[in-house]
Scaffold this motif. Structure first.
Motif, PDB file in Angstrom:
ATOM      1  N   UNK A 106       0.814  -1.219   0.000  1.00  0.00           N
ATOM      2  CA  UNK A 106       0.000   0.000   0.000  1.00  0.00           C
ATOM      3  C   UNK A 106       0.846   1.265   0.000  1.00  0.00           C
ATOM      4  N   UNK A 107       1.976   1.225   0.708  1.00  0.00           N
ATOM      5  CA  UNK A 107       2.817   2.411   0.785  1.00  0.00           C
ATOM      6  C   UNK A 107       3.358   2.797  -0.590  1.00  0.00           C
ATOM      7  N   UNK A 108       3.827   1.799  -1.339  1.00  0.00           N
ATOM      8  CA  UNK A 108       4.368   2.079  -2.663  1.00  0.00           C
ATOM      9  C   UNK A 108       3.287   2.586  -3.602  1.00  0.00           C
ATOM     10  N   UNK A 109       2.111   1.943  -3.577  1.00  0.00           N
ATOM     11  CA  UNK A 109       1.027   2.336  -4.476  1.00  0.00           C
ATOM     12  C   UNK A 109       0.520   3.728  -4.132  1.00  0.00           C
ATOM     13  N   UNK A 110       0.284   4.003  -2.851  1.00  0.00           N
ATOM     14  CA  UNK A 110      -0.195   5.326  -2.467  1.00  0.00           C
ATOM     15  C   UNK A 110       0.799   6.397  -2.882  1.00  0.00           C
ATOM     16  N   UNK A 138       0.306 -11.432 -10.080  1.00  0.00           N
ATOM     17  CA  UNK A 138       0.209  -9.986  -9.880  1.00  0.00           C
ATOM     18  C   UNK A 138      -1.234  -9.508 -10.037  1.00  0.00           C
ATOM     19  N   UNK A 139      -2.064  -9.689  -8.997  1.00  0.00           N
ATOM     20  CA  UNK A 139      -3.403  -9.088  -9.049  1.00  0.00           C
ATOM     21  C   UNK A 139      -3.288  -7.582  -9.167  1.00  0.00           C
ATOM     22  N   UNK A 140      -4.214  -6.982  -9.889  1.00  0.00           N
ATOM     23  CA  UNK A 140      -4.151  -5.546 -10.121  1.00  0.00           C
ATOM     24  C   UNK A 140      -5.537  -5.011 -10.386  1.00  0.00           C
ATOM     25  N   UNK A 141      -5.665  -3.715 -10.353  1.00  0.00           N
ATOM     26  CA  UNK A 141      -6.966  -3.119 -10.602  1.00  0.00           C
ATOM     27  C   UNK A 141      -6.918  -1.612 -10.499  1.00  0.00           C
ATOM     28  N   UNK A 142      -8.099  -1.008 -10.616  1.00  0.00           N
ATOM     29  CA  UNK A 142      -8.234   0.445 -10.548  1.00  0.00           C
ATOM     30  C   UNK A 142      -9.427   0.776  -9.661  1.00  0.00           C
ATOM     31  N   UNK A 184      -5.037   5.362  -2.204  1.00  0.00           N
ATOM     32  CA  UNK A 184      -4.745   6.343  -3.231  1.00  0.00           C
ATOM     33  C   UNK A 184      -5.993   6.989  -3.794  1.00  0.00           C
ATOM     34  N   UNK A 185      -7.034   6.198  -4.046  1.00  0.00           N
ATOM     35  CA  UNK A 185      -8.254   6.736  -4.643  1.00  0.00           C
ATOM     36  C   UNK A 185      -8.914   7.757  -3.722  1.00  0.00           C
ATOM     37  N   UNK A 186      -9.030   7.434  -2.436  1.00  0.00           N
ATOM     38  CA  UNK A 186      -9.678   8.355  -1.495  1.00  0.00           C
ATOM     39  C   UNK A 186      -8.818   9.603  -1.290  1.00  0.00           C
ATOM     40  N   UNK A 187      -7.496   9.419  -1.160  1.00  0.00           N
ATOM     41  CA  UNK A 187      -6.605  10.560  -0.970  1.00  0.00           C
ATOM     42  C   UNK A 187      -6.691  11.523  -2.152  1.00  0.00           C
ATOM     43  N   UNK A 204      -8.736   8.713  -8.629  1.00  0.00           N
ATOM     44  CA  UNK A 204      -8.497   7.411  -9.232  1.00  0.00           C
ATOM     45  C   UNK A 204      -7.150   6.887  -8.750  1.00  0.00           C
ATOM     46  N   UNK A 205      -7.026   5.585  -8.648  1.00  0.00           N
ATOM     47  CA  UNK A 205      -5.741   4.975  -8.279  1.00  0.00           C
ATOM     48  C   UNK A 205      -5.678   3.579  -8.878  1.00  0.00           C
ATOM     49  N   UNK A 206      -4.592   3.301  -9.585  1.00  0.00           N
ATOM     50  CA  UNK A 206      -4.306   1.944 -10.055  1.00  0.00           C
ATOM     51  C   UNK A 206      -3.390   1.278  -9.040  1.00  0.00           C
TER      52      UNK A 206
END
Length: 761
Positions: A371-375, A608-612, A722-725, A451-453
């Motif tokens: 989560x840290x890297x993605x955010x 590697x699960x992924x999404x948006x 990321x999306x909420x932020x 938005x956040x991927x």
């Protein structure tokens, strides 16, 4: 045999829920042996200090007390005092600091809540009464809460509170690429500290029969616990049995061995009676491994066409007072693995550096690093889109990876995906936003969209074993090496076996969490369970059926036997047997090897699960109150086993992500005291905080396992932050608010708005 049916994408009713919802679960507290003694721990109320004296003599004489143990007592009994901890390679080629973490504090305390002694009595109340008469004198030292703190450092091995300094990537190449960039943005992202707060607090009991130790704990696997108890207590592994009963939530926090477990096990060995311990909620807030708590400083470059030219991030990571089993290494390694999992960054233009500081309480959890890297990258991209006047989705589409298989900078191979397709799909979910924005403004409210991927790297232990035993009643027992923490493993695994064999699902029994009955397993963590354990189960069933085909061919005197439509048969004959009938025949012939099959598998690559994720928030500028109004998720989990369970996992993950983004914050004051040590002060999200969550799946099967599954356990949380932020930043930007940091509490949002108003005035 025909292709066995594994993981059909059909809704699945969780069979565990009946016993859970009717109060018939078997959690640690439900199965404490009759006549067990109860343990309570004396804990430090100082963040840092030298133990001048510790006198437990009066406590030993209190009514009902059977035993009091201190660090010196453990050492005298031959128990190792130092817990196992991970260390990371540093940029100079050495190792990060590895200070010893004692089971019970010895000579010094280093965080509020650190255990100093354990009292074992007939009842918890008697044990607590005995704590009150223990004489303890601690000489306070300066709390070591920050990097480059004043002396004395919390550990001599980590002067100035700097336990390691790592580097990943190409520093000269990255600096050169950034210097040559047409556009360059800088951003600081603060990741607030949170705690797991599982429904069931940590708990355990231990039994000693004079030869063997039975240790029951609500963990995420039994082998890590068994091996560490063996090392600490000096007992051979074969003389230790560890079991996990029903577990009410783990979140990674329950995966490791804690000091309390060693003390409880030794107390039971010393007394020859069962000893139990159940954490209080406040104890959990002080001593459960916490998560996040880092600062990421980002430098991101783009060319004239808004394509990424370089990415640089520096981390200041607070992993706590000691190195735990999963601390330093996982946090930094996984951050590096997913830095460029979705977006293209030139190989010579990525740099991650960081330092590790010590503080209170302890470690990191919840998919540390992901989560840290993605955010961090998603906040940076959103910031860049705003600065450069680019649509956030279009900026991502310009930079997203499109060609697969893709080899990341660290050498990981992402074999399959459709990142661009997911972005385009979720962008369509924003239809009508202009009208909703106008409606909010007409009511005096602020609205923002973010938005956040995301991407995860799933594997954990690549080895797993499954054992399938055909029972005489026509059912079967499957032994697995993972451990359910509430995800529905019992239902999923039993249906896998039922689909493949024709055995009714309600006659497929699942055994997990018992080191005596299961030789080895990787436990549960990092969303590995269904992918790795499912693959092992498939291999076991296929091996068993293949062996039966050979046996029946010889029995019937035919060249070949096939298993199709849940029946063994031979072409051109009327021979037909179910698996249960074939098992009965095998027993009659003395072929017991056929009805008990075990297979070990090793996966050689991650999935590697992924999404948006797409979020819309509405904010009242007069109070700072935030409402999450709309939420959409489009995920790629590969092949689904049970879509409704997957959707439930995503919903729970989004709720957890909302909690960190908006309500949760584990706060310490400048003296190291935890100010949010109960649910009166630590705010978990509530059902009323969340809107309907729209979920869609666009799965691209992975080739890293034969089932094509990618895992889903942490996906909701990783994308939600990321999306909420980004939605909050979008809502506040028209008022001139340029920086937002989680958690987005009403007080903080209102303060940012007022500061922006005063600055404008």
């Amino acid at each position: 045999m025909e292709q066995l049916k594994f993981g059909l994408a059909q809704p699945l009713k969780r069979r565990e829920d009946l016993r859970f919802l009717t109060g018939n679960g078997r959690y640690v507290s439900d199965i404490v042996p009759a006549g067990a003694l109860w343990a309570v721990f004396l804990r430090s109320d100082h963040a840092h200090g030298e133990i001048a004296s510790l006198d437990v003599s009066e406590a030993k004489a209190m009514p009902g007390v059977h035993l009091v143990l201190t660090a010196d007592d453990l050492l005298a009994r031959g128990v190792k005092l130092g817990m196992k901890g991970e260390r990371i390679d540093t940029r100079d080629g050495g190792k990060g600091a590895g200070p010893e973490r004692p089971v019970l504090a010895h000579s010094r305390v280093r965080f509020v809540g650190e255990a100093l002694a354990v009292v074992v009595a007939e009842t918890p109340d008697q044990a607590r009464d005995a704590l009150e008469v223990i004489s303890i004198d601690i000489n306070p030292l300066e709390p070591a809460l920050q990097l480059d703190c004043k002396e004395p450092a919390i550990h001599p091995e980590a002067p100035a509170n700097r336990a390691f300094d790592f580097l990943f990537g190409d520093q000269p190449g990255t600096d050169a690429a950034l210097a040559a960039s047409a556009h360059r943005i800088a951003l600081e992202v603060i990741h607030n500290r949170v705690t797991a707060a599982p429904m069931e607090p940590r708990a355990c009991f231990a039994e000693w029969d004079g030869e063997r130790l039975h240790f029951c704990v609500n963990g995420q696997g039994v082998w890590v616990q068994r091996n560490e108890l063996s090392r600490m207590l000096g007992l051979p592994r074969e003389r230790i049995r560890v079991t996990n009963p029903d577990v009410g939530g783990g979140f990674g926090m329950k995966a490791m061995t804690y000091p309390e477990y060693v003390a409880i096990a030794e107390a039971a060995r010393a007394l020859g009676r069962p000893v139990a311990w159940v954490s209080t909620r406040t104890e959990g807030m002080l001593t459960d491994n916490a998560g996040r708590d880092l600062v990421a400083r980002v430098d991101l470059g783009f060319d004239t066409d808004h394509r990424i030219t370089g990415y640089k991030v520096n981390l200041v990571t607070n992993l706590g007072a000691y190195n735990s089993q999963y601390g330093q290494a996982i946090q930094t390694e996984l951050f590096a693995k997913v830095l460029t999992g979705v977006y293209k960054v030139p190989r010579a233009a990525l740099l991650a550096t960081g330092v590790y500081t010590n503080s209170v309480p302890i470690d990191a959890y919840r998919g540390a690093g992901r989560p840290e890297a993605i955010l961090t990258i998603e906040r940076a991209l959103d910031h860049a889109a705003r600065i450069m006047g680019v649509d956030p989705v279009e900026l991502r589409l310009k930079n997203v990876i499109r060609d697969f298989p893709h080899t990341t900078i660290e050498g990981e191979i992402i074999d399959a995906g459709d990142f661009a397709g997911l972005l385009e799909t979720v962008a369509g979910r924003s239809a009508g936003y202009a009208e909703r924005l106008a409606s909010s403004r007409a009511k005096g409210l602020l609205r923002g969209m973010g938005v956040a991927a995301y991407i995860e790297a799933i594997l954990g232990d690549p080895d797993e074993i499954a054992r399938l035993v055909l029972d005489e009643d026509g059912g079967a027992t499957l032994f697995v090496g993972t451990q359910s923490n509430g995800q529905g493993h019992e239902s999923v695994y039993s249906r896998m076996v039922a689909e493949a064999t024709g055995i009714p699902q309600d006659m497929v029994r699942i055994v997990e969490g018992d080191s005596d009955r299961i030789a080895k397993g990787g436990g549960t963590g990092g969303s590995r369970s269904v992918t790795v354990q499912g693959t092992a189960t498939r291999a076991t069933v296929m091996g068993m059926i293949s062996a039966f085909e050979s046996f029946l061919a010889a029995e019937w005197g035919v060249e070949a036997v096939n298993f199709a439509d849940h029946r063994f048969g031979a072409p051109g004959t009327n021979h037909r047997l179910t698996l249960a009938e074939a098992a009965a025949l095998a027993r009659a012939r003395g072929r017991l090897d056929l009805v008990d099959r075990s297979e070990k598998i090793v996966l050689d690559g991650r999935s590697f699960p992924n999404g948006v994720h797409l979020a819309e928030v509405e904010i009242d500028p007069e109070t700072g109150a935030l409402r999450l109004d709309r939420y959409s998720v489009v995920d790629d989990f590969g092949v689904l086993v049970a879509p409704n369970l997957v959707e439930g996992q995503v919903h729970g993950g989004v709720a957890q992500g909302f909690g960190q983004a908006v309500t949760e914050w584990l706060v310490q004051d400048e003296g190291g005291q935890v100010l949010t040590a109960s649910f009166m002060d630590y705010a978990l999200p509530r059902a009323t905080d969340l809107p309907f969550i729209s979920f869609a799946e666009r799965g691209v099967p992975t080739r890293t396992n034969p089932l094509g599954m990618k895992g889903c356990g942490e996906a909701g949380t990783v994308g939600a932050l990321g999306a909420i932020s980004n939605a909050v930043r979008d809502a506040l930007a028209p008022l001139g608010v340029t920086r937002v940091d989680m958690p987005f509490t009403p007080c903080r949002i209102w303060t940012w708005i007022e500061e922006a108003r005063h600055a404008t005035a």
